[in-house]
Design a protein around this motif. Structure first.
Motif, short mmCIF file in Angstrom:
data_model
loop_
_atom_site.label_atom_id
_atom_site.label_comp_id
_atom_site.label_asym_id
_atom_site.label_seq_id
_atom_site.Cartn_x
_atom_site.Cartn_y
_atom_site.Cartn_z
N SER A 30 0.82 -1.21 0.00
CA SER A 30 0.00 0.00 0.00
C SER A 30 0.85 1.26 0.00
O SER A 30 0.57 2.23 -0.72
CB SER A 30 -0.94 0.02 1.21
OG SER A 30 -1.87 -1.04 1.14
N GLY A 31 1.90 1.26 0.81
CA GLY A 31 2.74 2.45 0.91
C GLY A 31 3.54 2.74 -0.34
O GLY A 31 4.02 3.86 -0.54
N LYS A 32 3.70 1.75 -1.21
CA LYS A 32 4.46 1.95 -2.45
C LYS A 32 3.55 2.04 -3.68
O LYS A 32 4.02 2.19 -4.80
CB LYS A 32 5.44 0.79 -2.65
CG LYS A 32 6.56 0.75 -1.61
CD LYS A 32 7.53 -0.37 -1.91
CE LYS A 32 8.74 -0.33 -0.98
NZ LYS A 32 9.72 -1.39 -1.29
N SER A 33 2.25 1.98 -3.45
CA SER A 33 1.31 1.94 -4.56
C SER A 33 1.24 3.28 -5.28
O SER A 33 1.33 4.35 -4.68
CB SER A 33 -0.09 1.58 -4.03
OG SER A 33 -1.05 1.69 -5.05
N GLY A 34 1.01 3.21 -6.60
CA GLY A 34 0.68 4.41 -7.35
C GLY A 34 -0.68 4.95 -6.96
O GLY A 34 -0.97 6.12 -7.16
N ALA A 35 -1.54 4.07 -6.40
CA ALA A 35 -2.88 4.44 -5.92
C ALA A 35 -3.68 5.16 -7.01
O ALA A 35 -4.40 6.12 -6.73
CB ALA A 35 -2.79 5.28 -4.65
N ASN A 36 -3.53 4.71 -8.24
CA ASN A 36 -4.30 5.28 -9.34
C ASN A 36 -5.75 4.81 -9.23
O ASN A 36 -6.02 3.61 -9.07
CB ASN A 36 -3.71 4.83 -10.68
CG ASN A 36 -2.32 5.39 -10.90
OD1 ASN A 36 -2.14 6.60 -10.92
ND2 ASN A 36 -1.34 4.51 -11.05
N ILE A 37 -6.67 5.73 -9.34
CA ILE A 37 -8.09 5.42 -9.20
C ILE A 37 -8.73 5.65 -10.56
O ILE A 37 -8.89 6.78 -11.01
CB ILE A 37 -8.75 6.32 -8.12
CG1 ILE A 37 -7.95 6.25 -6.81
CG2 ILE A 37 -10.20 5.91 -7.92
CD1 ILE A 37 -7.81 4.86 -6.21
N CYS A 133 -4.95 8.66 -5.28
CA CYS A 133 -5.10 8.83 -3.84
C CYS A 133 -3.76 9.02 -3.16
O CYS A 133 -2.72 8.63 -3.68
CB CYS A 133 -5.80 7.61 -3.22
SG CYS A 133 -7.59 7.63 -3.29
N ASP A 134 -3.82 9.60 -1.97
CA ASP A 134 -2.71 9.56 -1.03
C ASP A 134 -2.83 8.23 -0.30
O ASP A 134 -3.63 8.07 0.62
CB ASP A 134 -2.81 10.74 -0.05
CG ASP A 134 -1.69 10.77 0.96
OD1 ASP A 134 -1.09 9.71 1.24
OD2 ASP A 134 -1.42 11.85 1.50
N ALA A 135 -2.03 7.25 -0.74
CA ALA A 135 -2.21 5.88 -0.28
C ALA A 135 -2.04 5.74 1.23
O ALA A 135 -2.83 5.08 1.91
CB ALA A 135 -1.23 4.96 -1.00
N LEU A 136 -1.01 6.36 1.78
CA LEU A 136 -0.76 6.21 3.22
C LEU A 136 -1.87 6.89 4.04
O LEU A 136 -2.23 6.39 5.11
CB LEU A 136 0.60 6.80 3.57
CG LEU A 136 1.80 5.96 3.14
CD1 LEU A 136 3.10 6.69 3.43
CD2 LEU A 136 1.80 4.60 3.83
N GLN A 137 -2.43 7.99 3.54
CA GLN A 137 -3.52 8.62 4.28
C GLN A 137 -4.77 7.75 4.25
O GLN A 137 -5.52 7.70 5.23
CB GLN A 137 -3.83 10.00 3.70
CG GLN A 137 -4.87 10.78 4.51
CD GLN A 137 -4.44 10.99 5.95
OE1 GLN A 137 -3.39 11.58 6.21
NE2 GLN A 137 -5.22 10.47 6.90
N VAL A 138 -5.00 7.06 3.14
CA VAL A 138 -6.13 6.13 3.09
C VAL A 138 -5.98 5.05 4.16
O VAL A 138 -6.92 4.75 4.91
CB VAL A 138 -6.24 5.48 1.69
CG1 VAL A 138 -7.23 4.32 1.70
CG2 VAL A 138 -6.68 6.52 0.66
N VAL A 139 -4.79 4.47 4.24
CA VAL A 139 -4.54 3.43 5.24
C VAL A 139 -4.74 3.99 6.65
O VAL A 139 -5.39 3.38 7.50
CB VAL A 139 -3.12 2.86 5.09
CG1 VAL A 139 -2.79 1.92 6.23
CG2 VAL A 139 -2.97 2.13 3.75
N ALA A 140 -4.19 5.19 6.91
CA ALA A 140 -4.30 5.79 8.24
C ALA A 140 -5.75 6.09 8.60
O ALA A 140 -6.18 5.87 9.75
CB ALA A 140 -3.47 7.07 8.30
N MET A 379 -2.04 -1.63 -14.81
CA MET A 379 -1.58 -0.30 -14.44
C MET A 379 -1.57 -0.23 -12.94
O MET A 379 -2.60 -0.14 -12.29
CB MET A 379 -2.53 0.74 -15.04
CG MET A 379 -2.20 2.17 -14.71
SD MET A 379 -3.43 3.23 -15.48
CE MET A 379 -3.08 4.76 -14.64
N GLY A 380 -0.38 -0.35 -12.31
CA GLY A 380 -0.27 -0.59 -10.88
C GLY A 380 -0.64 0.58 -10.01
O GLY A 380 -0.77 1.69 -10.48
#
Length: 380
Positions: A30-37, A133-140, A379-380
């Protein structure tokens, strides 16, 4: 996936919910994800799951609290002449499902990104509601919401074994002790297959190393524009903006499947050759990036299944164990849908929101892999 599912179960009053995290929240994929939506998929199920995720992230703060996590930047999709019919097929599917996406002409492309260029015969489309997305903020935020509903999150607690007795799960053994449980959700990413083996089941999920290159784009003398996300099938790359003028660039060539690694001992620094390859490809699409400055890159992990689609549902042969594994690099955007699906499986006994029969664990043994309606890349 772990905090999203744990949060859903806690919010629905499932009882005592414990989330085990090997290191720290977000320290893995999750912390390394491009978090493309984005919703660019060629199957109704994956399109609908991605669309559900988009709608969730658009209003994420209202439901889960914390600061906004989603930036709407739009997605530019560029395809070579050989993929035009494929792209038109996918766009028609998506439009019928409510995705706002259309083919665009060269002048429209320049309005979205004045620096972009198309080669002869290439075709472009724009998915206007997509972003990242801001991946780390989603997790938090998921974690904070889960804790507010009574869930316990054990960081630094590595699950080492799924405990069973007489064909039923009894709990989980971890590095800091055992936790008794009548229901266990296996969402351990690259470590999922090893944990499934402890319950006597062989999951066809392998950890593969993937790489990301980072560039710092040239400074602009004018007001900065919101740069879109790119999915470039012609050059087999994807790209998204990062804070500070950085660009996150990755492959959509599925060659990563050939790079199986030990998830506890792999190279987390991008190869120099890879960084140069990505730089060269993106400069061909955007000539202004000839003045970009390299910022290195990093290695990350995909958890890849034979058909590049996740395994969702019960683990065959062990009562009480459920899987959410094998997302093959495109799972982040699906976390909201997956959490709902697992919540319905566990608490309602059936899934009403999505038809996920085609993602069952037994499909490979039964010779029924998940098939896209048209070929696609990741597309990661």
């Amino acid at each position: 996936m772990g905090v999203a599912i744990g949060c859903e179960l806690a919010r629905r009053g499932a009882g005592a919910v414990a989330i085990l995290e090997k290191k720290a929240l977000g320290a893995g994929s999750s912390g390394k994800s491009g978090a493309n939506i984005r919703c660019h998929y060629s199957h109704p199920l994956t399109t609908s799951m991605a669309l559900y995720g988009l709608r969730t992230f658009e209003t994420f703060t209202d439901v889960f609290g914390g600061p906004p996590v989603f930036t709407r930047a739009g997605l530019l999709i560029i395809a070579p002449p050989s993929r035009r019919r494929h792209l038109e097929f996918v766009l028609d599917l998506q439009q019928r499902m409510g995705v706002k996406v259309n083919l665009i002409a060269k002048d429209e492309l320049r309005e979205i990104d004045p620096e972009a260029s198309l080669a002869d015969g290439e075709v472009a489309a724009f998915e206007e509601q997509a972003g990242y997305c801001d991946a780390l903020q989603v997790v938090a935020s998921y974690a904070r919401a889960a804790r507010s509903k009574g869930a316990e999150i054990h960081e630094g607690s590595q699950a080492t074994r799924i405990l069973t007795q007489n064909g039923k799960v009894t709990g989980v053994a971890a590095t800091d002790g055992e936790i008794a449980a009548g229901t266990v959700v296996l969402a351990a990413g690259p470590w999922s297959a090893a944990l499934a083996e402890t319950a006597g089941f062989s999951l066809p999920v392998k950890p593969c190393r993937v790489q990301i290159a980072m560039l710092r784009g040239p400074c602009s003398s004018g007001r900065p524009r919101q740069q879109p996300v790119y999915c470039d099938f012609a050059h087999e790359t994807y790209c998204r903006p990062l804070p500070g003028g950085l660009l996150h660039i990755g492959n959509i060539d599925p060659r990563e499947e050939r790079s199986e690694v030990d998830p506890d001992a792999y190279n987390e620094v991008a190869d120099r050759e890879f960084v140069e390859e990505m730089r060269h490809k993106i400069q061909r699409r955007n000539p202004s990036l000839q003045r970009a400055v390299g910022r290195g890159g990093y290695g990350a992990l995909y958890s890849v299944t034979p058909d590049w689609h996740p395994i969702l549902g019960r683990l065959p042969g062990v009562e009480g164990v459920f899987c959410a594994v094998g997302f093959s690099g495109h799972g982040f955007k699906m976390a909201p849908a997956v959490s709902r699906i697992l919540g319905e499986m566990i608490l309602d006994g059936a899934v009403e929101s999505f038809d996920v029969h085609s993602l069952r664990a037994a499909r490979f043994a039964e010779g029924e892999p998940f098939l896209n309606l048209a070929s696609a890349q990741v597309m990661g």
